[in-house]
Design a protein around this motif. Sequence first.
Motif, PDB file in Angstrom:
ATOM      1  N   GLY A 171      -3.625   9.263   7.191  1.00  0.00           N
ATOM      2  CA  GLY A 171      -4.456   9.007   6.024  1.00  0.00           C
ATOM      3  C   GLY A 171      -4.004   7.782   5.259  1.00  0.00           C
ATOM      4  N   GLY A 172      -4.417   7.690   3.999  1.00  0.00           N
ATOM      5  CA  GLY A 172      -4.045   6.543   3.179  1.00  0.00           C
ATOM      6  C   GLY A 172      -5.078   5.423   3.266  1.00  0.00           C
ATOM      7  N   VAL A 173      -4.720   4.323   2.588  1.00  0.00           N
ATOM      8  CA  VAL A 173      -5.665   3.213   2.425  1.00  0.00           C
ATOM      9  C   VAL A 173      -5.037   1.927   2.947  1.00  0.00           C
ATOM     10  N   SER A 174      -5.836   1.121   3.637  1.00  0.00           N
ATOM     11  CA  SER A 174      -5.345  -0.199   4.039  1.00  0.00           C
ATOM     12  C   SER A 174      -6.343  -1.248   3.582  1.00  0.00           C
ATOM     13  N   ILE A 175      -5.855  -2.475   3.460  1.00  0.00           N
ATOM     14  CA  ILE A 175      -6.751  -3.582   3.109  1.00  0.00           C
ATOM     15  C   ILE A 175      -6.479  -4.724   4.081  1.00  0.00           C
ATOM     16  N   ASP A 176      -7.565  -5.295   4.587  1.00  0.00           N
ATOM     17  CA  ASP A 176      -7.487  -6.407   5.534  1.00  0.00           C
ATOM     18  C   ASP A 176      -8.157  -7.598   4.872  1.00  0.00           C
ATOM     19  N   THR A 190      -8.933   2.141  13.845  1.00  0.00           N
ATOM     20  CA  THR A 190      -8.503   3.040  14.930  1.00  0.00           C
ATOM     21  C   THR A 190      -7.227   3.801  14.536  1.00  0.00           C
ATOM     22  N   LEU A 191      -6.500   3.299  13.550  1.00  0.00           N
ATOM     23  CA  LEU A 191      -5.362   4.065  13.023  1.00  0.00           C
ATOM     24  C   LEU A 191      -5.951   5.139  12.095  1.00  0.00           C
ATOM     25  N   GLU A 192      -5.099   6.023  11.616  1.00  0.00           N
ATOM     26  CA  GLU A 192      -5.675   7.173  10.899  1.00  0.00           C
ATOM     27  C   GLU A 192      -5.839   6.971   9.391  1.00  0.00           C
ATOM     28  N   PHE A 193      -6.213   5.758   8.964  1.00  0.00           N
ATOM     29  CA  PHE A 193      -6.430   5.543   7.532  1.00  0.00           C
ATOM     30  C   PHE A 193      -7.717   6.244   7.086  1.00  0.00           C
ATOM     31  N   ASP A 194      -7.696   6.746   5.838  1.00  0.00           N
ATOM     32  CA  ASP A 194      -8.912   7.355   5.292  1.00  0.00           C
ATOM     33  C   ASP A 194      -9.926   6.270   4.968  1.00  0.00           C
ATOM     34  N   LYS A 195      -9.391   5.091   4.553  1.00  0.00           N
ATOM     35  CA  LYS A 195     -10.291   4.030   4.111  1.00  0.00           C
ATOM     36  C   LYS A 195      -9.684   2.665   4.450  1.00  0.00           C
ATOM     37  N   VAL A 196     -10.539   1.746   4.898  1.00  0.00           N
ATOM     38  CA  VAL A 196     -10.098   0.377   5.177  1.00  0.00           C
ATOM     39  C   VAL A 196     -10.943  -0.576   4.325  1.00  0.00           C
ATOM     40  N   TYR A 197     -10.288  -1.282   3.381  1.00  0.00           N
ATOM     41  CA  TYR A 197     -10.985  -2.358   2.684  1.00  0.00           C
ATOM     42  C   TYR A 197     -10.915  -3.573   3.594  1.00  0.00           C
ATOM     43  N   PHE A 229      -7.953  -1.625  -7.333  1.00  0.00           N
ATOM     44  CA  PHE A 229      -7.686  -0.843  -6.118  1.00  0.00           C
ATOM     45  C   PHE A 229      -6.772   0.336  -6.426  1.00  0.00           C
ATOM     46  N   GLU A 230      -6.927   1.388  -5.609  1.00  0.00           N
ATOM     47  CA  GLU A 230      -5.989   2.494  -5.691  1.00  0.00           C
ATOM     48  C   GLU A 230      -4.700   2.079  -4.968  1.00  0.00           C
ATOM     49  N   GLU A 231      -3.769   3.010  -4.775  1.00  0.00           N
ATOM     50  CA  GLU A 231      -2.532   2.735  -4.007  1.00  0.00           C
ATOM     51  C   GLU A 231      -2.890   2.277  -2.609  1.00  0.00           C
ATOM     52  N   ILE A 232      -2.275   1.212  -2.172  1.00  0.00           N
ATOM     53  CA  ILE A 232      -2.574   0.690  -0.830  1.00  0.00           C
ATOM     54  C   ILE A 232      -1.353   0.911   0.065  1.00  0.00           C
ATOM     55  N   ASP A 233      -1.585   1.567   1.201  1.00  0.00           N
ATOM     56  CA  ASP A 233      -0.469   1.828   2.122  1.00  0.00           C
ATOM     57  C   ASP A 233      -0.105   0.577   2.918  1.00  0.00           C
ATOM     58  N   TRP A 234      -1.114  -0.114   3.438  1.00  0.00           N
ATOM     59  CA  TRP A 234      -0.850  -1.340   4.194  1.00  0.00           C
ATOM     60  C   TRP A 234      -1.762  -2.456   3.705  1.00  0.00           C
ATOM     61  N   PHE A 235      -1.153  -3.563   3.270  1.00  0.00           N
ATOM     62  CA  PHE A 235      -1.868  -4.779   2.893  1.00  0.00           C
ATOM     63  C   PHE A 235      -1.712  -5.739   4.065  1.00  0.00           C
TER      64      PHE A 235
END
Length: 307
Positions: A171-176, A190-197, A229-235
């Motif tokens: 889960g979690g959030v990432s931004i590209d 394809t990874l298990e993020f809940d949301k991708v910006y 933005f909320e907490e971002i796991d991967w920027f």
Amino acid sequence: MTVYTGYLAIHKFEAELERELEIRGLKVAMKKDRLYLVEGNHPQLIWAQMTAFDLEFINITSINDGAKKLKALGRNWGLFTVGHHRRAQLIQDELPKINKKPIPFRHALPSMPMGFWTLWGPDQMLATQKTSSPFALGEMDFQEDKEMPPSRAYLKLWEFFTVYAPEAIHGGVSIDVGSCPGGWTWVLRTLEFDKVYSVDKAPIEKRIMDLGRIDFRQESAFGLDPKNFEEIDWFCSDIICYPERLLNLVNRFREAGKVKNFVCTIKYQAETDWENTLKFLEIPGSRIVHLHHNKHEVTWFLKGANS
Ligand SMILES: C[S@@+](CC[C@H](N)C(=O)[O-])C[C@H]1O[C@@H](n2cnc3c(N)ncnc32)[C@H](O)[C@@H]1O
């Protein structure tokens, strides 16, 4: 016995390695082809596709003797030839075969050490089992996906998440940022993020958007406000821009304390921008690597930025 650290420069980026050796105050004792030897033990360098630690010269009397001496030191050996190519290859042929098959994304890394050796003179090898990569000469290949990713840029993120961040994502959030045409966004999806910006001035491909759970923003990444933005796991950034602009963007998100992990491509114009590259390296806990799938660019990453 004198030991050396061997730096194997990346093809066409010998000048970058030479500059890095100079910046680090490392004096080259000997050099053949793309292999630079520095006396003593020294750290891995960005522009070396493989760093070979504790290299020692070993005299040999025959091809068999060479193979026997290497086998006594370890099982896996990557050969880089600097001359005496046929003789070196005959020795290599006597050694256990190494698996060079392309691997799938997120496949476990080989657990056996990968040695490095070269035939420095007809009767003199240079060898070590201590190297910076589990892949022969630091070269890794993937079983590519020729259908889904809209660009080959995805291979950089595949390599990063396979080698440097293999831990599971739940889960979690990432931004590209700088996401068009959508290769990195596809990997993150394809990874298990809940949301991708996904942010770019140009749109990403529709079939990537159609995968769902992607929030695409068609705007400049440099105008983004971390507050929105909320907490971002991967920027993640693969933006084409001056390193200084990327550094300012990264620092804005770091200062906002919202991002746990960063992975960013630092891209160069004609010249490598050492000034800003070194500023990235000053960010505590971060690293810069030249991925096998990077060209005239490097990958900066920081894990656990908030911990
Ligand atoms: C190398 S491409 C990214 C490729 C992408 N990672 C992929 O896997 O398909 C670089 C992107 O940076 C984008 N870019 C350049 N300046 C930008 C900006 N100010 N804001 C957002 N994107 C920008 C370009 O539009 C381009 O799509």
